[in-house]
Design a protein around this motif. Structure first.
Motif, short mmCIF file in Angstrom:
data_model
loop_
_atom_site.label_atom_id
_atom_site.label_comp_id
_atom_site.label_asym_id
_atom_site.label_seq_id
_atom_site.Cartn_x
_atom_site.Cartn_y
_atom_site.Cartn_z
N SER A 32 42.69 44.47 31.63
CA SER A 32 42.88 43.37 32.58
C SER A 32 41.54 42.80 33.02
N ALA A 33 40.58 43.67 33.32
CA ALA A 33 39.26 43.20 33.73
C ALA A 33 38.56 42.43 32.62
N VAL A 34 38.68 42.91 31.39
CA VAL A 34 38.05 42.23 30.25
C VAL A 34 38.68 40.86 30.03
N MET A 35 40.02 40.80 30.10
CA MET A 35 40.69 39.52 29.89
C MET A 35 40.35 38.52 30.99
N GLN A 36 40.26 38.97 32.23
CA GLN A 36 39.91 38.06 33.32
C GLN A 36 38.48 37.59 33.22
N ARG A 37 37.61 38.43 32.68
CA ARG A 37 36.20 38.03 32.57
C ARG A 37 35.98 37.03 31.45
N TYR A 38 36.56 37.29 30.28
CA TYR A 38 36.30 36.43 29.13
C TYR A 38 37.32 35.30 28.96
N PHE A 39 38.49 35.45 29.53
CA PHE A 39 39.52 34.42 29.45
C PHE A 39 40.09 34.17 30.84
N PRO A 40 39.33 33.53 31.72
CA PRO A 40 39.81 33.34 33.10
C PRO A 40 40.99 32.36 33.14
N VAL A 41 41.84 32.55 34.12
CA VAL A 41 43.00 31.68 34.30
C VAL A 41 42.56 30.50 35.15
N LYS A 42 42.83 29.31 34.64
CA LYS A 42 42.46 28.11 35.36
C LYS A 42 43.50 27.83 36.42
N THR A 43 43.08 27.72 37.67
CA THR A 43 44.02 27.47 38.76
C THR A 43 44.12 25.98 39.01
#
Length: 79
Positions: A35-46
């Motif tokens: 989860s941390a890796v995905m949030q760091r390299y593929f952030p969710v655009k709000t």
């Protein structure tokens, strides 16, 4: 004889419970790491919440309301 079997059963139970607990603990850490890796390299655009609320709060269009009203009227006339 019975005491030895009970002791062996308790040991097997303890080993099994420790193995399951260790596996679940490892699973939690791996999921958090992913989860941390995905949030760091593929952030969710709000998106802006006010824009989303305004566009979603308009309700159904008049054409949809007219179609539903017509269907209800036709259904009631058939009965």
């Amino acid at each position: 004889m019975v005491a030895e079997l009970l002791w062996e059963a308790a040991n097997l139970m303890l080993i099994g419970m420790v193995a399951v607990f260790a596996f679940l603990l490892l699973l939690v850490f791996v999921v958090q790491l992913l989860s941390a890796v995905m949030q760091r390299y593929f952030p969710v655009k709000t998106t802006d919440k006010t824009t989303r609320v305004e566009s979603g709060s308009s309700g159904p269009s008049p054409a949809v309301i007219a179609a539903i009203s017509g269907a209800i009227h036709q259904y009631r006339q058939q009965q």
